[in-house]
Design a protein around this motif. Structure first.
Motif, PDB file in Angstrom:
ATOM      1  N   MET A  94       0.826  -1.195   0.000  1.00 39.76           N
ATOM      2  CA  MET A  94       0.000   0.000   0.000  1.00 39.76           C
ATOM      3  C   MET A  94       0.868   1.255   0.000  1.00 39.76           C
ATOM      4  SD  MET A  94      -3.231  -0.643   2.497  1.00 39.76           S
ATOM      5  CE  MET A  94      -4.093  -2.203   2.577  1.00 39.76           C
ATOM      6  N   ALA A  95       0.243   2.343  -0.406  1.00 39.99           N
ATOM      7  CA  ALA A  95       0.902   3.641  -0.463  1.00 39.99           C
ATOM      8  C   ALA A  95      -0.120   4.702  -0.080  1.00 39.99           C
ATOM      9  CB  ALA A  95       1.455   3.895  -1.868  1.00 39.99           C
ATOM     10  N   VAL A  96       0.354   5.925   0.051  1.00 43.12           N
ATOM     11  CA  VAL A  96      -0.553   7.033   0.347  1.00 43.12           C
ATOM     12  C   VAL A  96      -0.337   8.129  -0.694  1.00 43.12           C
ATOM     13  CG1 VAL A  96       1.067   8.115   1.995  1.00 43.12           C
ATOM     14  CG2 VAL A  96      -1.394   8.608   2.132  1.00 43.12           C
ATOM     15  N   LEU A  97      -1.436   8.633  -1.216  1.00 39.06           N
ATOM     16  CA  LEU A  97      -1.421   9.714  -2.195  1.00 39.06           C
ATOM     17  C   LEU A  97      -1.570  11.016  -1.424  1.00 39.06           C
ATOM     18  CD1 LEU A  97      -1.415   9.885  -5.384  1.00 39.06           C
ATOM     19  CD2 LEU A  97      -3.897  10.139  -5.203  1.00 39.06           C
ATOM     20  N   LEU A  98      -0.558  11.883  -1.502  1.00 34.48           N
ATOM     21  CA  LEU A  98      -0.530  13.115  -0.708  1.00 34.48           C
ATOM     22  C   LEU A  98      -0.575  14.347  -1.596  1.00 34.48           C
ATOM     23  CD1 LEU A  98       2.409  12.046   1.611  1.00 34.48           C
ATOM     24  CD2 LEU A  98       0.033  12.301   2.366  1.00 34.48           C
ATOM     25  N   PRO A  99      -1.294  15.392  -1.195  1.00 35.91           N
ATOM     26  CA  PRO A  99      -1.162  16.669  -1.906  1.00 35.91           C
ATOM     27  C   PRO A  99       0.279  17.139  -1.832  1.00 35.91           C
ATOM     28  CG  PRO A  99      -3.046  16.685  -0.391  1.00 35.91           C
ATOM     29  CD  PRO A  99      -2.265  15.441  -0.089  1.00 35.91           C
ATOM     30  N   CYS A 100       0.738  17.800  -2.870  1.00 31.02           N
ATOM     31  CA  CYS A 100       2.153  18.205  -2.930  1.00 31.02           C
ATOM     32  C   CYS A 100       2.561  19.109  -1.770  1.00 31.02           C
ATOM     33  CB  CYS A 100       2.438  18.910  -4.265  1.00 31.02           C
ATOM     34  SG  CYS A 100       2.486  17.782  -5.671  1.00 31.02           S
ATOM     35  N   ASP A 101       1.601  19.824  -1.185  1.00 33.45           N
ATOM     36  CA  ASP A 101       1.936  20.737  -0.081  1.00 33.45           C
ATOM     37  C   ASP A 101       1.733  20.084   1.293  1.00 33.45           C
ATOM     38  OD1 ASP A 101      -0.801  20.577  -0.123  1.00 33.45           O
ATOM     39  OD2 ASP A 101      -1.173  22.740  -0.137  1.00 33.45           O
ATOM     40  N   HIS A 102       1.482  18.785   1.333  1.00 30.17           N
ATOM     41  CA  HIS A 102       1.298  18.101   2.607  1.00 30.17           C
ATOM     42  C   HIS A 102       2.650  17.982   3.314  1.00 30.17           C
ATOM     43  CE1 HIS A 102       0.388  14.904   5.517  1.00 30.17           C
ATOM     44  NE2 HIS A 102      -0.900  15.199   5.325  1.00 30.17           N
ATOM     45  N   PRO A 103       2.697  18.113   4.653  1.00 26.67           N
ATOM     46  CA  PRO A 103       3.973  18.030   5.383  1.00 26.67           C
ATOM     47  C   PRO A 103       4.756  16.741   5.164  1.00 26.67           C
ATOM     48  CG  PRO A 103       2.235  18.887   6.810  1.00 26.67           C
ATOM     49  CD  PRO A 103       1.573  18.464   5.535  1.00 26.67           C
ATOM     50  N   LEU A 104       4.076  15.639   4.813  1.00 30.70           N
ATOM     51  CA  LEU A 104       4.769  14.368   4.595  1.00 30.70           C
ATOM     52  C   LEU A 104       5.170  14.142   3.144  1.00 30.70           C
ATOM     53  CD1 LEU A 104       2.496  12.025   6.770  1.00 30.70           C
ATOM     54  CD2 LEU A 104       4.729  12.997   7.402  1.00 30.70           C
ATOM     55  N   ALA A 105       4.811  15.073   2.260  1.00 29.98           N
ATOM     56  CA  ALA A 105       5.036  14.863   0.825  1.00 29.98           C
ATOM     57  C   ALA A 105       6.513  14.822   0.456  1.00 29.98           C
ATOM     58  CB  ALA A 105       4.324  15.952   0.023  1.00 29.98           C
ATOM     59  N   GLY A 106       7.373  15.445   1.241  1.00 26.98           N
ATOM     60  CA  GLY A 106       8.795  15.477   0.921  1.00 26.98           C
ATOM     61  C   GLY A 106       9.544  14.221   1.299  1.00 26.98           C
ATOM     62  N   ARG A 107       8.912  13.310   1.992  1.00 32.48           N
ATOM     63  CA  ARG A 107       9.594  12.088   2.418  1.00 32.48           C
ATOM     64  C   ARG A 107       9.575  11.045   1.299  1.00 32.48           C
ATOM     65  NH1 ARG A 107       7.914  11.261   8.776  1.00 32.48           N
ATOM     66  NH2 ARG A 107       8.104  13.470   9.368  1.00 32.48           N
TER      67      ARG A 107
END
Length: 322
Positions: free
Chosen positions: A170-183
């Motif tokens: 599984m994975a998570v789809l994050l908005p580009c500005d989400h705090p976890l998006a840079g990981r």
């Protein structure tokens, strides 16, 4: 008193309502008007001289006579389908294969099966969810589908054959500005306290929402409330951007503009993908699909479960099925 000669159409209507416990959903499943479905149920009740459903403004439930009829009705419909199949050369008709979503594991299995059996016509369909597609398979409107079979009603699953295809991370789809998006990857503990969308409210994908609920409960993640049912990538993107929640997905989920897909780790939650078809189905295209699935699983390592992974035992048991 002689037994009534019951039209299989009436039994098909009864089974649909009995499995959905909802006249609107059952009518949509059978592609008939709700009024026509209600008439068929009333006619069946008259012919049997029994009330089969308790109906209120809030819910539909089976009576004792309805519960007694259900296994008999299923056997009659299965025999009716077998009779039709016995006098049809399976190679003479297309095999209807539901991929759920294009561009993912099931699509690769279908592509390889077409290479293995070029003489067969394998037609792709996109039903978006095994809960819905399993009913279509049993009704004869689909032949093969893919998904999480452990989430199905046991009575439905008992009438299906399955072949494990892949432990999908599984994975998570994050908005580009989400705090976890840079990981590069997102640990399950990093999502604690987050609200994540996993198809809540979509009756076609109840098996996916159920799996997500089991996962989220373990790591303190909230299930996002229902969102409008979006068909197609563009509409899904628009609705998700409006809602703003991260989305639970699998590692091969097609990329969407404005989002990043990040694998989930520590542990790796798994989505158990199985190929599903009606018991007794005989078609050379099915043979090709089974061979293609086994071949790709072997070469790609699809059935090798990661050491640090999460999967409910009910799913693990089905994935060990051969």
């Amino acid at each position: 008193m002689p037994a009534p000669d019951i039209d299989p159409r009436l039994l098909r209507a009864f089974v649909a309502v009995a499995e959905e416990l909802h006249f609107t959903r059952a009518a949509a499943r059978l592609y008939v008007a709700q009024q026509a479905l209600s008439r068929d149920i009333r006619r069946l009740e008259r012919e049997l001289g029994r009330e089969l459903f308790l109906r209120t403004t809030r819910q539909v439930s089976l009576t004792g006579d309805g519960e007694r009829l259900l296994p008999h009705a299923r056997r009659v419909l299965d025999a009716h389908a077998a009779l039709a199949a016995a006098f049809t050369d399976p190679a003479d008709r297309p095999l209807l294969v539901d991929l759920n979503t294009d561009g993912m594991t099931a699509a690769r299995v279908l592509a390889r099966a077409r290479e293995l059996a070029p003489e067969c016509e394998l037609m792709a369909r996109f039903e978006s969810g095994l809960t819905w597609a399993a009913g279509e398979v049993l009704a004869g409107r689909l032949d093969v589908t893919f998904g999480r079979a452990a989430g199905l009603d046991p009575a439905v699953l008992a009438r299906l054959s399955v072949q494990p295809v892949r432990y999908e991370p599984m994975a998570v789809l994050l908005p580009c500005d989400h705090p976890l998006a840079g990981r590069e990857a997102v640990a399950m503990s990093d999502l604690a306290g987050e609200t994540v969308y996993a198809g809540a409210g979509n009756e076609r994908t109840r098996e996916w929402t159920h799996l997500a609920t089991l996962l989220f409960d373990k790591w303190g993640i909230s299930l996002a409330p229902p969102a409008p049912l979006a068909v197609g990538v563009a509409e899904f993107q628009r609705v998700m951007a409006k809602v703003g929640h991260p989305v639970l997905a699998v590692a091969g989920f097609p990329p969407l503009p404005g989002t990043v897909l990040r694998p989930l780790v520590r542990p790796v939650p798994l989505s158990p993908l199985l190929m599903v078809w009606r018991k007794g189905l005989d078609h050379p295209g099915l043979t090709a699909l089974c061979a293609a699935s086994a071949e790709l699983a072997g070469t790609e390592g699809w059935m090798v479960r990661p050491t640090d992974s999460w999967l409910p035992e009910t799913d693990s048991s089905l994935m060990r099925h051969r």
